[in-house]
Design a protein around this motif. Sequence first.
Motif, short mmCIF file in Angstrom:
data_model
loop_
_atom_site.label_atom_id
_atom_site.label_comp_id
_atom_site.label_asym_id
_atom_site.label_seq_id
_atom_site.Cartn_x
_atom_site.Cartn_y
_atom_site.Cartn_z
N HIS A 119 25.99 57.28 11.60
CA HIS A 119 24.86 57.92 10.94
C HIS A 119 24.43 57.04 9.77
O HIS A 119 25.16 56.92 8.78
N VAL A 120 23.29 56.40 9.88
CA VAL A 120 22.81 55.47 8.86
C VAL A 120 22.08 56.29 7.79
O VAL A 120 21.13 57.02 8.09
N THR A 121 22.54 56.16 6.55
CA THR A 121 21.93 56.88 5.44
C THR A 121 21.15 55.97 4.49
O THR A 121 20.40 56.45 3.66
N PRO A 137 12.58 64.23 10.80
CA PRO A 137 12.44 63.06 11.66
C PRO A 137 13.83 62.53 12.02
O PRO A 137 14.74 62.52 11.18
N ALA A 138 14.02 62.12 13.27
CA ALA A 138 15.30 61.59 13.74
C ALA A 138 15.03 60.38 14.63
O ALA A 138 14.09 60.38 15.41
N LEU A 139 15.86 59.36 14.48
CA LEU A 139 15.70 58.14 15.27
C LEU A 139 17.06 57.69 15.79
O LEU A 139 17.99 57.48 15.01
N ASN A 140 17.17 57.57 17.10
CA ASN A 140 18.36 57.02 17.73
C ASN A 140 18.07 55.54 18.00
O ASN A 140 16.99 55.20 18.48
N SER A 152 11.49 54.97 8.09
CA SER A 152 11.46 53.56 7.68
C SER A 152 12.00 52.66 8.78
O SER A 152 11.43 51.60 9.06
N LEU A 153 13.11 53.06 9.42
CA LEU A 153 13.69 52.24 10.49
C LEU A 153 12.78 52.15 11.70
O LEU A 153 12.81 51.17 12.44
N ASP A 154 11.94 53.15 11.90
CA ASP A 154 11.01 53.14 13.02
C ASP A 154 9.98 52.01 12.89
O ASP A 154 9.41 51.56 13.88
N ARG A 155 9.77 51.51 11.68
CA ARG A 155 8.81 50.43 11.43
C ARG A 155 9.46 49.04 11.40
O ARG A 155 8.76 48.04 11.29
N LEU A 161 18.19 59.99 9.98
CA LEU A 161 17.37 61.19 9.79
C LEU A 161 16.47 61.02 8.57
O LEU A 161 16.74 60.20 7.68
N GLY A 162 15.43 61.82 8.51
CA GLY A 162 14.56 61.88 7.34
C GLY A 162 13.80 60.59 7.08
O GLY A 162 13.34 59.91 8.00
N ASP A 163 13.67 60.27 5.79
CA ASP A 163 12.92 59.07 5.38
C ASP A 163 13.52 57.79 5.94
O ASP A 163 12.80 56.85 6.25
N VAL A 164 14.84 57.75 6.09
CA VAL A 164 15.50 56.56 6.64
C VAL A 164 15.05 56.35 8.09
O VAL A 164 14.75 55.22 8.50
#
Length: 98
Positions: free
Chosen positions: A89-91, A24-27, A60-63, A54-57
């Motif tokens: 890149h937010v980790t 999963p990736a979110l810009n 989570s950020l999508d919500r 990317l990933g679980d982050v």
Amino acid sequence: MNQLCLQAFIVERDTLRYTPSGLPALNFKLMYEGEVLEVGLKRKLMFEMVTVALGDVAMSLDRVPLNTRLICEGFLAKKTRLSKMLEFHVTAFSEQKN
């Protein structure tokens, strides 16, 4: 060392997507507004920063609702291999309560 910690508001977000490898990736875009000290003087700053998670982050950020204040940790990297532009890149992140 390449580490960044930024307290900012999430002001824009693309649709959650998946990389060719299935991650999963979110810009999204963060906006910072505040003051810093530079050579003993207060300097007012306001800017927006292009970011990716990317990933679980990312999931989570999508919500997270827009205009939520976050504390984001991560690193800076080139947007693409040939680009000179940087993106954050937010980790890891946490919501900052008022």
